[in-house]
Motif scaffolding. Structure first.
Motif, PDB file in Angstrom:
ATOM      1  N   ILE A   1       0.806  -1.184   0.144  1.00  0.00           N
ATOM      2  CA  ILE A   1       0.011   0.220  -0.129  1.00  0.00           C
ATOM      3  C   ILE A   1       0.806   1.160  -0.121  1.00  0.00           C
ATOM      4  O   ILE A   1       1.853   1.346   0.653  1.00  0.00           O
ATOM      5  CB  ILE A   1      -1.022   0.021   1.255  1.00  0.00           C
ATOM      6  CG1 ILE A   1      -1.780   1.205   1.149  1.00  0.00           C
ATOM      7  CG2 ILE A   1      -0.127   0.170   2.499  1.00  0.00           C
ATOM      8  CD1 ILE A   1      -3.060   1.129   2.075  1.00  0.00           C
ATOM      9  N   ASP A   2       0.403   2.122  -0.717  1.00  0.00           N
ATOM     10  CA  ASP A   2       1.440   3.595  -0.802  1.00  0.00           C
ATOM     11  C   ASP A   2       0.850   4.436   0.437  1.00  0.00           C
ATOM     12  O   ASP A   2      -0.029   4.060   1.138  1.00  0.00           O
ATOM     13  CB  ASP A   2       1.043   4.128  -2.189  1.00  0.00           C
ATOM     14  CG  ASP A   2      -0.345   4.700  -2.118  1.00  0.00           C
ATOM     15  OD1 ASP A   2      -1.259   4.702  -1.255  1.00  0.00           O
ATOM     16  OD2 ASP A   2      -0.630   5.499  -3.182  1.00  0.00           O
ATOM     17  N   ALA A   3       1.519   5.541   0.495  1.00  0.00           N
ATOM     18  CA  ALA A   3       1.348   6.444   1.483  1.00  0.00           C
ATOM     19  C   ALA A   3       0.015   7.082   1.581  1.00  0.00           C
ATOM     20  O   ALA A   3      -0.248   7.518   2.977  1.00  0.00           O
ATOM     21  CB  ALA A   3       2.564   7.451   1.585  1.00  0.00           C
ATOM     22  N   GLY A   4      -0.584   7.071   0.475  1.00  0.00           N
ATOM     23  CA  GLY A   4      -2.140   7.617   0.660  1.00  0.00           C
ATOM     24  C   GLY A   4      -1.929   9.045   0.559  1.00  0.00           C
ATOM     25  O   GLY A   4      -1.084   9.872   0.860  1.00  0.00           O
ATOM     26  N   THR A   5      -2.952   9.813  -0.053  1.00  0.00           N
ATOM     27  CA  THR A   5      -3.038  11.266   0.095  1.00  0.00           C
ATOM     28  C   THR A   5      -4.473  11.622   0.538  1.00  0.00           C
ATOM     29  O   THR A   5      -5.496  10.834   0.792  1.00  0.00           O
ATOM     30  CB  THR A   5      -3.135  11.798  -1.221  1.00  0.00           C
ATOM     31  OG1 THR A   5      -3.884  11.428  -2.290  1.00  0.00           O
ATOM     32  CG2 THR A   5      -1.588  11.604  -1.843  1.00  0.00           C
TER      33      THR A   5
END
Length: 398
Positions: free
Chosen positions: A204-208
């Protein structure tokens, strides 16, 4: 009234001695350049000079504190600049470690490089101030700030700052714990992570933040489920279902929930789980590096775990770099403040010196003129005494 010869002699000698004392005092004043050499010379002027002198001493003491604080802040600002360069090197190393074609041995080499950078960062965090203390020692400037233990880096002193003045902000140390161990985790709003028990290669990416007004500050679980044979995603908030329920999984597809946008990539399997938690000021630069190093050194780590470690490491390095840049800017701002204090102290010192000089300094031209007059008067008195000394009745008894 009858005046005896002895009385005349005595009065004349007293007058000569007084003139000698006056000349000696004048010579002393010209030698010292001071018109006040003892309080009785001018009690009022002496009091003014004493007040100005004491004020000058206080200003000099404050200036020593300013110099000590400026030295500490200069060293701290330089150390934070070097830390920023090391973190940038760590970021570049993490990017290189994310190369999917790297073998375990090549990832091991990148992990060793990160370990070397970690050691350099720890040395900077424990840098001395040249006076027996530590720049980032907080309120325990003589205690080593950070200890490297098997469980990770732990604080060895007390957080906060040591101030050199109760009236002006003049720190002699920097709060190292707030700088090195207390950056905001994740992307500054929330933190994403993969469960260590995951069996797939998804990450999973860091998200925004897509909608700040919709944020809830809750804890979320992103679960990979089997929906009638279709690999799907469900998001739970504090254990309760959200609008994202059994959404078919497509790698890289945006998952938007409660103002947050996340992306799952790779190939997860049913049962894999990812978490989203509120950000907190507890990001430890050493722990962040340790997490990445541990995965890169693991020859059994799958591509998803490596990708997750690299992505999380890059996110954390960016967060720490931003945090340290803010700390460096604060140190620079403090240096500007100390420069202003320095200038103000110099002006105050000039004022105190001027007041003291006006009160006690000698007007040399006037003093020389007065001394010459006294000298002329003394010489005349000597000649007069010589003439009076010969005026006796015995001189006429022949």
């Amino acid at each position: 009234m009858r005046v005896s010869t002895a009385n005349r002699y005595e009065a004349t000698v007293d007058s000569l001695q007084q003139r000698q004392r006056d000349m000696a005092e004048a010579q002393t004043a010209m030698t010292n350049g001071k018109r006040i050499n003892k309080p009785s010379d001018d009690p009022t002027g002496a009091a003014r000079a004493e007040r100005a002198y004491l004020s000058g001493q206080r200003i000099a003491s404050e200036q020593r504190s300013v110099d000590a604080s400026r030295n500490a802040m200069t060293l701290a600002e330089a150390a934070l600049g070097q830390a920023g360069e090391l973190l940038q090197s760590a970021r570049e190393t993490l990017v290189a470690a994310g190369n999917g074609s790297y073998s375990p041995a090549e990832r091991q080499a990148q992990a060793n490089q990160l370990g070397n950078l970690r050691s350099q960062l720890l040395a900077l965090a424990n840098q001395g101030n040249g006076a027996g203390g530590f720049l980032f020692g907080g309120q325990g400037a003589t205690t080593i700030p950070f200890l490297d233990t098997p469980a990770g880096v732990v604080p060895g002193g007390t957080g906060g700052q040591t101030l050199l003045s109760s009236t002006e902000l003049m720190p002699s140390t920097v709060d190292g714990q707030a700088i090195w161990l207390s950056a905001r985790s994740g992307n500054g709003v929330f933190t994403t992570a993969a469960s260590p028990a995951n069996a797939g290669t998804g990450w999973i990416d860091a998200g925004t933040v897509s909608d700040p007004a919709a944020l809830t500050g809750g804890n979320y679980d992103v679960e990979v489920v089997d929906n009638n044979g279709v690999l799907s995603i469900s998001v739970l908030r504090n254990g309760n279902a959200t609008a994202v329920d059994n959404q078919p999984y497509r790698a890289g597809q945006a998952i938007t929930v409660d103002g947050m946008t996340l992306h799952l990539k790779g190939t997860p399997v049913v049962g894999d789980r990812f978490t989203v938690t509120p950000s907190a000021p507890d990001l430890d630069v050493f722990e962040a590096l340790d997490r990445s190093i541990a995965v890169l050194k693991d020859p059994a780590a799958n591509p998803g775990q490596v990708a997750q470690a690299v992505n999380a490491g890059l996110r954390d390095m960016d967060a720490v770099m931003g945090h340290m840049q803010a700390a460096r800017a604060e140190a620079g701002s403090m240096l500007n403040r100390l420069d202003a204090l320095d200038g103000r102290n110099q002006d105050r010192a000039v004022w105190a010196s001027t007041v003291q000089a006006d009160a006690e300094d000698l007007d040399m031209l006037q003093a020389i003129s007065t001394f010459q007059n006294q000298q002329t008067g003394y010489q005349a008195a000597l000649q007069s005494y010589a003439m009076v000394q010969r005026m006796s009745l015995f001189d006429y008894v022949k």
